[in-house]
Motif scaffolding. Structure first.
Motif, PDB file in Angstrom:
ATOM      1  N   LYS A   3       0.818  -1.173  -0.025  1.00  0.00           N
ATOM      2  CA  LYS A   3       0.058  -0.031  -0.166  1.00  0.00           C
ATOM      3  C   LYS A   3       0.835   1.275   0.058  1.00  0.00           C
ATOM      4  O   LYS A   3       1.981   1.536   0.968  1.00  0.00           O
ATOM      5  N   VAL A   7      -0.403   7.009  -3.434  1.00  0.00           N
ATOM      6  CA  VAL A   7      -1.471   6.405  -4.260  1.00  0.00           C
ATOM      7  C   VAL A   7      -2.792   6.538  -3.624  1.00  0.00           C
ATOM      8  O   VAL A   7      -3.826   6.714  -4.322  1.00  0.00           O
ATOM      9  N   GLU A   8      -2.635   6.058  -2.519  1.00  0.00           N
ATOM     10  CA  GLU A   8      -3.987   6.061  -1.724  1.00  0.00           C
ATOM     11  C   GLU A   8      -4.600   7.194  -1.613  1.00  0.00           C
ATOM     12  O   GLU A   8      -5.775   7.593  -1.567  1.00  0.00           O
ATOM     13  N   GLU A   9      -4.069   8.377  -1.238  1.00  0.00           N
ATOM     14  CA  GLU A   9      -4.341   9.971  -1.184  1.00  0.00           C
ATOM     15  C   GLU A   9      -4.755  10.119  -2.523  1.00  0.00           C
ATOM     16  O   GLU A   9      -6.093  10.871  -2.735  1.00  0.00           O
ATOM     17  N   VAL A  10      -4.175   9.885  -3.615  1.00  0.00           N
ATOM     18  CA  VAL A  10      -4.696  10.298  -4.857  1.00  0.00           C
ATOM     19  C   VAL A  10      -5.931   9.838  -5.156  1.00  0.00           C
ATOM     20  O   VAL A  10      -6.881  10.311  -5.802  1.00  0.00           O
ATOM     21  N   ARG A  11      -6.102   8.208  -4.896  1.00  0.00           N
ATOM     22  CA  ARG A  11      -7.290   7.651  -5.203  1.00  0.00           C
ATOM     23  C   ARG A  11      -8.702   8.252  -4.259  1.00  0.00           C
ATOM     24  O   ARG A  11      -9.764   8.397  -4.821  1.00  0.00           O
ATOM     25  N   LYS A  12      -8.194   8.558  -3.238  1.00  0.00           N
ATOM     26  CA  LYS A  12      -9.253   9.414  -2.257  1.00  0.00           C
ATOM     27  C   LYS A  12      -9.809  10.553  -3.044  1.00  0.00           C
ATOM     28  O   LYS A  12     -10.949  10.551  -2.977  1.00  0.00           O
ATOM     29  N   TYR A  13      -8.986  11.296  -3.168  1.00  0.00           N
ATOM     30  CA  TYR A  13      -9.347  12.625  -3.863  1.00  0.00           C
ATOM     31  C   TYR A  13     -10.002  12.666  -5.107  1.00  0.00           C
ATOM     32  O   TYR A  13     -10.785  13.385  -5.695  1.00  0.00           O
ATOM     33  N   ARG A  14      -9.525  11.338  -5.800  1.00  0.00           N
ATOM     34  CA  ARG A  14     -10.119  11.190  -7.140  1.00  0.00           C
ATOM     35  C   ARG A  14     -11.679  10.832  -6.907  1.00  0.00           C
ATOM     36  O   ARG A  14     -12.778  11.075  -7.494  1.00  0.00           O
ATOM     37  N   ASP A  15     -11.880   9.766  -5.816  1.00  0.00           N
ATOM     38  CA  ASP A  15     -13.238   9.286  -5.515  1.00  0.00           C
ATOM     39  C   ASP A  15     -14.071  10.507  -4.932  1.00  0.00           C
ATOM     40  O   ASP A  15     -15.313  10.445  -5.576  1.00  0.00           O
ATOM     41  N   GLU A  16     -13.457  11.329  -4.204  1.00  0.00           N
ATOM     42  CA  GLU A  16     -14.238  12.669  -3.825  1.00  0.00           C
ATOM     43  C   GLU A  16     -14.778  13.436  -5.121  1.00  0.00           C
ATOM     44  O   GLU A  16     -15.782  13.891  -4.886  1.00  0.00           O
ATOM     45  N   HIS A  23     -20.599  10.806 -10.627  1.00  0.00           N
ATOM     46  CA  HIS A  23     -19.745   9.873 -11.616  1.00  0.00           C
ATOM     47  C   HIS A  23     -20.231  10.270 -12.910  1.00  0.00           C
ATOM     48  O   HIS A  23     -20.297   9.127 -13.744  1.00  0.00           O
TER      49      HIS A  23
END
Length: 57
Positions: A3, A7-16, A23
């Motif tokens: 992990k 990458v996890e932070e980028v994915r979190k912001y992308r999802d938000e 969507h």
């Protein structure tokens, strides 16, 4: 799989971000175009790159 916190932070912001627009890719693209139009930054569009034909034998 390892992990990666970045990458996890980028994915979190992308999802938000996508959730904020339901969507819907058309709404997301429209908001990005609007943001680009309001930007004071110089925008470059280099256009397509064409390959040159080799000359000679």
């Amino acid at each position: 799989m390892i992990k990666d916190p970045i990458v996890e932070e980028v994915r979190k912001y992308r999802d938000e971000h996508v959730a904020a627009y339901g969507h819907d890719i058309k709404r997301i693209a429209a908001s990005l175009r609007e943001r680009e139009a309001k930007s004071q930054r110089l925008l470059l569009n280099p256009g397509p790159k064409y390959l040159l034909r080799k000359t000679g034998s």
